[in-house]
Enzyme design. Structure first.
Site, PDB file in Angstrom:
ATOM      1  N   GLN A  46       0.812  -1.215   0.000  1.00  0.00           N
ATOM      2  CA  GLN A  46       0.000   0.000   0.000  1.00  0.00           C
ATOM      3  C   GLN A  46       0.847   1.267   0.000  1.00  0.00           C
ATOM      4  O   GLN A  46       0.352   2.338  -0.356  1.00  0.00           O
ATOM      5  CB  GLN A  46      -0.929   0.015   1.212  1.00  0.00           C
ATOM      6  CG  GLN A  46      -0.211   0.181   2.555  1.00  0.00           C
ATOM      7  CD  GLN A  46      -1.157   0.084   3.733  1.00  0.00           C
ATOM      8  OE1 GLN A  46      -1.623  -1.002   4.075  1.00  0.00           O
ATOM      9  NE2 GLN A  46      -1.451   1.212   4.354  1.00  0.00           N
TER      10      GLN A  46
ATOM     11  N   HIS B  91      -5.845  -1.048  11.674  1.00  0.00           N
ATOM     12  CA  HIS B  91      -5.354  -1.641  10.438  1.00  0.00           C
ATOM     13  C   HIS B  91      -6.348  -2.687   9.948  1.00  0.00           C
ATOM     14  O   HIS B  91      -7.084  -3.279  10.751  1.00  0.00           O
ATOM     15  CB  HIS B  91      -3.992  -2.287  10.700  1.00  0.00           C
ATOM     16  CG  HIS B  91      -3.230  -2.669   9.485  1.00  0.00           C
ATOM     17  ND1 HIS B  91      -3.088  -1.857   8.390  1.00  0.00           N
ATOM     18  CD2 HIS B  91      -2.550  -3.827   9.170  1.00  0.00           C
ATOM     19  CE1 HIS B  91      -2.352  -2.457   7.476  1.00  0.00           C
ATOM     20  NE2 HIS B  91      -2.019  -3.653   7.925  1.00  0.00           N
TER      21      HIS B  91
ATOM     22  N   ASN C 259      -1.505  -9.403   4.545  1.00  0.00           N
ATOM     23  CA  ASN C 259      -1.275  -7.987   4.828  1.00  0.00           C
ATOM     24  C   ASN C 259      -1.000  -7.255   3.516  1.00  0.00           C
ATOM     25  O   ASN C 259      -0.874  -7.871   2.452  1.00  0.00           O
ATOM     26  CB  ASN C 259      -0.108  -7.828   5.806  1.00  0.00           C
ATOM     27  CG  ASN C 259      -0.116  -6.495   6.520  1.00  0.00           C
ATOM     28  OD1 ASN C 259      -0.957  -5.634   6.263  1.00  0.00           O
ATOM     29  ND2 ASN C 259       0.832  -6.296   7.415  1.00  0.00           N
TER      30      ASN C 259
END
Length: 361
Positions: free
Chosen positions: A160, A305, A325
């Site tokens: 990201q 998160h 993730n």
């Protein structure tokens, strides 16, 4: 001989006092700490780390500051790794060996935990309202182990970057998995479309999985990453792609009943599921392998998160969730983390059971 005994005792006492005074004046050196590297070695590793991750700094002062953080993290990793790697416990069927969490240097080496949370997470609870939960029958088929990667339902781990867009990556991973299971086709989808177009979130300022899934469901689907590539910055929404270019169809989304790991397992047995977690801890930042049990908060108010649960299983008698993730495959177990499953508190490890979602088609 008897008369000389008191004098001998006095001499021995005096010698002891002298030795004690000399020891106090010249204390022994502290015990060796092999994990604490010499300054020269720390700087050499910092230089190699900068090259590996193409790191540059505005000036020497900033570089020196970041070296200090890197050195502290490096020494802490050494100290952590010097601890016993396995712990023997007594379970219901006798002794068991549990592999502890391992940590290692990664791209976050020059950052403190608060900085990682501020730059690389992204859950924004503003206006958050959980959808009505959908209960699944407890007698539903639930394999002992699930790994949607082995079914080809998970795309490669993405990164990201310094954009608080974890919510978009978690939502997209869940949609990608659902689509593969439903159609047999794995398509890498566009996180940037959500960053640019989800007005219920704040783009790189943070967001929520439920609003992202709601947007996609409202438009009937989402476009591919190839057609709408990720930039890692807030951009203008490409309305034509949002409204008319749908590579994967999505009709809605559902919420897993909160604080219920049994229900979460039933949902994950059907498809990947998004969860919110607290990713604030130092050992989460440098996690490299093993089953992670914390320290992290189980308080849903402290989650920051979003990740996607793509499976669950058991290792050395210890159950875990397998989470994808969005911190690149350089982090964790090639981009994944094993989070302890079926823990004694209802919210789950790092509060992962506090608000799970999954898309529907």
């Amino acid at each position: 001989m008897a008369a000389s005994t008191p004098y001998l005792i006095i001499l021995l006492c005096a010698a002891s006092l002298l030795q004690a005074s000399l020891t106090a004046a010249n204390p022994p050196p502290p015990p060796q700490q092999p994990w604490r590297l010499p300054e020269s070695e720390s700087r050499a590793r910092f230089s190699r780390w900068m090259t590996k991750y193409s790191k540059t700094y505005a000036n020497e002062e900033d570089k020196e500051k970041r070296f200090g953080v890197f050195r502290d993290n490096l020494n802490q990793i050494g100290a952590f790794s010097a601890q016993t790697s396995t712990t023997v416990v007594v379970g219901g069927f006798g002794p068991q060996t549990i592999t502890t969490v391992r940590v290692g240097m990664n791209r976050f080496g020059d950052l403190e935990p608060a900085e990682v949370a501020a730059q690389f997470t992204g859950f924004n609870s503003t206006g958050f309202q959980s959808a009505r939960p959908t209960f699944l029958p407890y007698d539903s088929a639930k394999p002992c182990c699930v790994d949607w990667r082995s079914s080809g339902a998970v795309t490669g781990v993405k990164f990201q970057g310094p954009c608080l867009s974890c919510w978009a990556f978690a939502a997209v991973a869940a949609i990608e998995g659902m689509n593969k299971i439903r159609t047999g086709e794995l398509v890498s989808l566009s996180e940037q479309e959500l960053v640019d177009c989800d007005t219920g979130s704040s783009g790189c300022g943070g967001g929520r999985v439920d609003t992202a899934l709601d947007l996609v469901a409202g438009r009937g689907g989402i476009t591919s990453e190839t057609k709408y590539p990720y930039s890692g910055f807030n951009g203008r929404c490409d309305v034509d792609k949002l409204l008319f270019d749908r590579d994967v169809a999505v009709k809605g989304f559902k919420a897993v009943p909160i604080n219920d790991e049994r229900q979460l397992a039933l949902a994950v047995a059907r498809q990947p599921v998004t969860v919110y977690i607290d990713a604030s801890a130092w050992d989460f930042q440098f996690y490299s392998s093993g089953i992670y049990r914390g320290p992290c908060s189980g308080d849903p108010a402290k989650v920051n998160h979003a990740v996607t649960i793509v499976g669950y299983c058991e290792e050395f008698g210890e159950k875990f969730w397998l989470a994808k993730n969005s911190w690149s495959n350089d982090w964790g177990e090639q981009g994944y983390i094993k989070l302890a499953k079926d823990v004694p508190w209802s919210t789950g490890t790092c509060a992962l059971a506090s608000s799970p979602f999954y898309p529907t088609a």
